[in-house]
Scaffold this active site. Structure first.
Site, mmCIF file in Angstrom:
data_model
loop_
_atom_site.group_PDB
_atom_site.id
_atom_site.type_symbol
_atom_site.label_atom_id
_atom_site.label_comp_id
_atom_site.label_asym_id
_atom_site.label_seq_id
_atom_site.Cartn_x
_atom_site.Cartn_y
_atom_site.Cartn_z
ATOM 1 N N GLY A 88 -3.968 5.169 10.019
ATOM 2 C CA GLY A 88 -3.655 6.574 9.724
ATOM 3 C C GLY A 88 -3.269 7.426 10.917
ATOM 4 O O GLY A 88 -3.456 8.642 10.891
ATOM 5 N N HIS B 64 9.027 3.428 9.509
ATOM 6 C CA HIS B 64 9.018 1.996 9.823
ATOM 7 C C HIS B 64 9.284 1.823 11.315
ATOM 8 O O HIS B 64 10.170 2.482 11.863
ATOM 9 C CB HIS B 64 10.101 1.277 8.999
ATOM 10 C CG HIS B 64 10.102 -0.204 9.200
ATOM 11 N ND1 HIS B 64 9.140 -1.032 8.648
ATOM 12 C CD2 HIS B 64 10.917 -1.004 9.926
ATOM 13 C CE1 HIS B 64 9.385 -2.287 9.013
ATOM 14 N NE2 HIS B 64 10.448 -2.290 9.781
HETATM 15 C C1 GAR Z 1 3.074 2.290 11.751
HETATM 16 O O1 GAR Z 1 3.594 1.682 12.908
HETATM 17 C C2 GAR Z 1 4.117 2.337 10.656
HETATM 18 O O2 GAR Z 1 5.403 2.597 11.145
HETATM 19 C C3 GAR Z 1 4.016 0.947 10.092
HETATM 20 O O3 GAR Z 1 2.638 0.683 10.051
HETATM 21 C C4 GAR Z 1 1.994 1.408 11.102
HETATM 22 C C5 GAR Z 1 0.893 2.222 10.520
HETATM 23 O O4 GAR Z 1 0.136 2.845 11.539
HETATM 24 N N1 GAR Z 1 4.621 0.865 8.785
HETATM 25 C C6 GAR Z 1 5.302 -0.193 8.361
HETATM 26 O O5 GAR Z 1 5.436 -1.216 8.998
HETATM 27 C C7 GAR Z 1 5.928 -0.021 6.978
HETATM 28 N N2 GAR Z 1 6.801 -1.122 6.679
HETATM 29 P P1 GAR Z 1 -0.736 4.124 11.231
HETATM 30 O O6 GAR Z 1 -1.633 3.760 10.031
HETATM 31 O O7 GAR Z 1 -1.552 4.340 12.457
HETATM 32 O O8 GAR Z 1 0.183 5.261 10.913
#
Ligand code: GAR
Length: 209
Positions: A12, A110
């Site tokens: 998050g 992404h």
């Molecule tokens: C982030 O790097 C986001 O861009 C990626 O997951 C991570 C979540 O981190 N999303 C994807 O890969 C979607 N295909 P967070 O929970 O700390 O925001």
């Protein structure tokens, strides 16, 4: 103000960046609720600490029945009168029906410069491809995974000694900058869709290295 639900599955950190940006008085959107599909998502506690209501709709019990999960989710979104959805590390795919219902109103981030490297482990994919620049993309969600009209991108240099982890950390800093900015543009109606292309109604639409 536009009413936003953030959907998470894990840490998050993008959610926190959005919550912080939306706490500014002149931000055109308010974060109404954070919804996780996993009760153990670390982001839930962070959201609560920020005073944002949270909900968990466990997706696991629904198994492959995506539509049934989405029916519960849609009811929750209706109850909260949600205008916009921000996916922030939400690791569950939607049916085409749900995506179409929210077309132009559901954003995702992404960690690659789409259309390069959709799917899992995009930072490792970038290193394997030997690209010298990577980054992050905020886009409207379409049925195809990690694709859709691009709202904003930010670039980072890829270093020869990068690991997936060091590259991910550099990209994450960019994510935290561009996601709130993209949400601000959408919530303020400063984006128009020209076919499959997003255009900024005024001001910058992208972000260079
Ligand atoms: C982030 O790097 C986001 O861009 C990626 O997951 C991570 C979540 O981190 N999303 C994807 O890969 C979607 N295909 P967070 O929970 O700390 O925001």
């Amino acid at each position: 103000k536009r009413r936003v639900a953030i959907l998470i599955s894990g840490r998050g950190s993008n959610m926190s960046a959005l919550i912080e940006a939306a706490s500014e008085v002149d931000f055109p959107a308010e974060i109404v609720v954070v919804i996780s599909n996993r009760s153990d998502a670390l982001g839930l506690e962070k959201a609560r600490t920020s005073g944002i209501p949270t909900l968990t709709i466990e997706s696991k019990p629904f198994g492959k029945d995506r539509a049934a999960f989405e029916a519960v989710l849609q009811t929750t979104l209706d109850q909260h009168k949600i205008d916009l959805i921000c996916l922030a590390g939400f690791m569950r795919l939607f049916t085409a029906g749900f995506v179409q219902r929210w077309y132009g109103r559901m954003l995702n981030i992404h960690p690659s410069l789409l259309p390069s490297f959709p799917g899992l482990e995009p930072q490792a994919q970038a290193l394997r491809a030997g690209v010298k620049i990577s980054g992050a993309t905020v886009h409207f969600v379409i049925p195809e995974t990690d694709a859709g009209p691009i709202l904003m991108q930010g670039a980072v240099a890829v270093r020869d000694d990068d690991t997936p982890e060091t590259l991910a950390a550099r990209i994450l800093a960019v994510e935290h900058r561009i996601y709130p900015e993209a949400l601000r543009l959408v919530a303020a109606d400063q984006i128009r869709l020209d076919g499959d292309i997003c255009k900024a109604a005024g001001g910058k639409g992208s972000d260079a290295i």
